[in-house]
Design a protein around this motif. Structure first.
Motif, PDB file in Angstrom:
ATOM      1  N   ALA A 149       0.836  -1.204   0.000  1.00  0.00           N
ATOM      2  CA  ALA A 149       0.000   0.000   0.000  1.00  0.00           C
ATOM      3  C   ALA A 149       0.867   1.248   0.000  1.00  0.00           C
ATOM      4  N   ASP A 207       4.940  -1.664   6.284  1.00  0.00           N
ATOM      5  CA  ASP A 207       3.696  -2.324   6.657  1.00  0.00           C
ATOM      6  C   ASP A 207       3.530  -2.139   8.155  1.00  0.00           C
ATOM      7  N   ALA A 208       2.588  -2.879   8.731  1.00  0.00           N
ATOM      8  CA  ALA A 208       2.432  -2.793  10.184  1.00  0.00           C
ATOM      9  C   ALA A 208       3.472  -3.699  10.848  1.00  0.00           C
ATOM     10  N   SER A 245      -9.234 -11.130   3.894  1.00  0.00           N
ATOM     11  CA  SER A 245      -8.297 -10.172   4.500  1.00  0.00           C
ATOM     12  C   SER A 245      -8.407  -8.902   3.667  1.00  0.00           C
ATOM     13  N   GLY A 246      -8.707  -7.788   4.313  1.00  0.00           N
ATOM     14  CA  GLY A 246      -9.017  -6.558   3.577  1.00  0.00           C
ATOM     15  C   GLY A 246      -8.091  -6.278   2.403  1.00  0.00           C
ATOM     16  N   LEU A 258       0.844   5.685   9.553  1.00  0.00           N
ATOM     17  CA  LEU A 258       0.371   4.363  10.000  1.00  0.00           C
ATOM     18  C   LEU A 258       1.023   4.008  11.338  1.00  0.00           C
ATOM     19  N   TYR A 262      -4.546   1.478   4.258  1.00  0.00           N
ATOM     20  CA  TYR A 262      -5.829   1.098   4.857  1.00  0.00           C
ATOM     21  C   TYR A 262      -5.538   0.749   6.304  1.00  0.00           C
ATOM     22  N   ILE A 315      -1.004   4.386  -0.105  1.00  0.00           N
ATOM     23  CA  ILE A 315      -1.921   5.042   0.836  1.00  0.00           C
ATOM     24  C   ILE A 315      -2.548   3.920   1.649  1.00  0.00           C
ATOM     25  N   ARG A 334      -6.812  -6.117  -3.068  1.00  0.00           N
ATOM     26  CA  ARG A 334      -5.951  -5.366  -4.003  1.00  0.00           C
ATOM     27  C   ARG A 334      -4.947  -6.279  -4.696  1.00  0.00           C
ATOM     28  N   SER A 338      -3.311  -7.704  12.367  1.00  0.00           N
ATOM     29  CA  SER A 338      -3.949  -6.526  11.756  1.00  0.00           C
ATOM     30  C   SER A 338      -5.362  -6.331  12.280  1.00  0.00           C
ATOM     31  N   SER A 340      -1.223 -13.157   3.970  1.00  0.00           N
ATOM     32  CA  SER A 340      -2.685 -13.182   3.943  1.00  0.00           C
ATOM     33  C   SER A 340      -3.236 -12.503   2.687  1.00  0.00           C
ATOM     34  N   HIS A 377      -6.475  -2.726  13.337  1.00  0.00           N
ATOM     35  CA  HIS A 377      -7.611  -2.000  12.749  1.00  0.00           C
ATOM     36  C   HIS A 377      -8.585  -1.563  13.843  1.00  0.00           C
TER      37      HIS A 377
HETATM   38  O1  PMV Z   1      -5.411  -6.700   5.083  1.00  0.00           O
HETATM   39  P1  PMV Z   1      -5.084  -6.488   6.518  1.00  0.00           P
HETATM   40  O2  PMV Z   1      -6.302  -6.544   7.384  1.00  0.00           O
HETATM   41  O3  PMV Z   1      -4.005  -7.403   6.987  1.00  0.00           O
HETATM   42  O4  PMV Z   1      -4.553  -4.995   6.714  1.00  0.00           O
HETATM   43  C1  PMV Z   1      -3.393  -4.534   6.095  1.00  0.00           C
HETATM   44  C2  PMV Z   1      -3.032  -3.184   6.553  1.00  0.00           C
HETATM   45  C3  PMV Z   1      -1.728  -2.596   6.042  1.00  0.00           C
HETATM   46  O5  PMV Z   1      -0.940  -3.570   5.394  1.00  0.00           O
HETATM   47  C4  PMV Z   1      -0.948  -2.065   7.221  1.00  0.00           C
HETATM   48  C5  PMV Z   1      -1.992  -1.430   5.105  1.00  0.00           C
HETATM   49  C6  PMV Z   1      -2.537  -1.774   3.752  1.00  0.00           C
HETATM   50  O6  PMV Z   1      -3.284  -0.963   3.207  1.00  0.00           O
HETATM   51  O7  PMV Z   1      -2.162  -2.834   3.197  1.00  0.00           O
END
Ligand code: PMV
Length: 360
Positions: free
Chosen positions: A29, A314-315, A165-166, A273, A33, A31, A170, A223, A126, A227
């Motif tokens: 990412a 990333d996180a 996974s959100g 972030l 999420y 930008i 993408r 995550s 994920s 979140h």
């Molecule tokens: O898809 P998740 O729920 O693991 O969230 C990912 C969150 C970040 O990687 C930190 C940012 C993003 O937009 O990918």
């Protein structure tokens, strides 16, 4: 579009058995999420580069059950071996998507999956893992409904992946992908990701992402927990607004190939972030001392060489080093000479912008 568009009509002819294989990439990412509402609806829109080398390949074999048992029936193999601890995630995924894939309880599934990157690399699988499974399931649905067009196929694959996974939503298409409602982006949706619909300058076409593995351990904060911390976060409203604004600004930046502004947005997003994590309750510091040393080195190198190398995060503690194709030699040399020492066991992954998932 609402989620109801993804509920299929009753299938007339279910195949007895079959097998499909897909390979789906990870994504990074630009930008971020961070923060979500119920049903994996993002709190703000995001944009990513699809990656190429970091990917998951999954073969899904399916056999019609003689007698349904009321539950989901599947076996899971990771790199050739049964993997019980991945099963609860798949079960949650199947439960969430059953409404949209009513054939799920008709079959026994064998899921065989492998990653192109080392499992204990601190790189989350994920996104690619859920995207690839969603694509395999879509291939089964397409066999039941051969008239389905590619646009719908990708959209529903992204919709399903999101429920796993959100950020996985993408990982279906490339090379620049956008997810989440934004007033200036027609067709943008919280339900699925779309190919970034505006002009992207050639300078971004072969962008590099060298991933420096600073900490190969398990994520300190999942995550889901991360979140959720945005729900009562003192700065969340402003942060969500900022993501919308950054997306607006990015439009001209992408079109003109304005790398200076690109760097500013991407690095600010990464640090924001982490700032959100540091200012939530409970609070977390996900960077390691070596993460900061790398950032410092990148800033110093960029200043002295006038190159356009930048970072995103990333996180976690790993650093994604981003740079354009025409600077790849000088930047890669710099990475090898000055940054790799900060990586755990000197490990890094050379990746670049990619063009989405493929059926094998
Ligand atoms: O898809 P998740 O729920 O693991 O969230 C990912 C969150 C970040 O990687 C930190 C940012 C993003 O937009 O990918």
């Amino acid at each position: 579009m609402t989620h109801k568009n993804f509920v299929p009509s009753i299938y007339l002819h279910l195949k007895n058995e079959g097998k499909v294989t897909w390979k789906a990439p990870s994504n990074i990412a630009l930008i971020k999420y961070w923060g979500k509402k119920e049903n994996q609806i993002p709190a703000n829109p995001s944009v990513s580069f699809t990656l190429d080398a970091c990917a998951t390949t999954t073969t899904l074999s399916y056999t019609k059950l003689q007698k349904k048992n009321g539950g989901f029936s599947f076996d899971l193999f990771f790199e050739g071996k049964p993997k019980e601890d991945f099963k609860p995630k798949i079960l949650t995924f199947f439960t969430r998507i059953e409404k949209y894939m009513p054939f799920l309880k008709e079959y026994h599934f064998k899921i065989e999956t492998e990653n192109s990157f080392p499992h204990s690399s601190g790189i989350a699988s994920s996104a690619s893992g859920m995207a690839v499974l969603a694509l395999c399931l879509m291939s089964i649905e397409k066999e039941l409904n051969p008239e389905m067009d590619l646009g719908f196929f990708n959209q529903k694959a992204s919709f399903l992946a999101r429920l796993g996974s959100g950020s996985a939503c993408r990982s279906i298409e490339g090379d620049v992908v956008q997810w989440g409602n934004h007033k200036e982006i027609d067709g943008s949706s919280d339900l699925f990701a779309i190919k970034y619909p505006f002009k992207v300058h050639n300078v971004f076409k072969k962008y590099h992402d060298t991933i420096l593995l600073v900490d190969k351990g398990q994520k300190q904060v999942s995550s889901t927990v991360g979140h959720n911390l945005m729900n009562d976060h003192p700065f969340s409203k402003k942060r969500f607004k900022q993501a919308h604004e950054n997306l607006s600004t990015l439009q001209a930046v992408f079109a003109k190939g304005n790398l200076d502004r690109f760097i500013e947005i991407v690095e600010s997003e990464a640090l924001t972030l982490h700032a959100m994590m540091m200012t939530s309750l409970p609070y977390f510091i996900l960077m390691k001392p070596n993460t900061l040393k790398i950032i410092d080195k990148i800033w110093e190198f960029r200043k002295t060489t006038n190159t356009h190398v930048c970072f995103t995060l990333d996180a976690g503690a790993n650093v994604h080093v981003l740079y354009p194709e025409n600077e790849k030699d000088i930047v890669f040399q710099f990475i090898k000479d000055e940054l790799v020492v900060y990586c755990e066991e000197q490990q890094y992954i050379c990746d670049r912008i990619g063009f989405g998932a493929k059926q094998l």
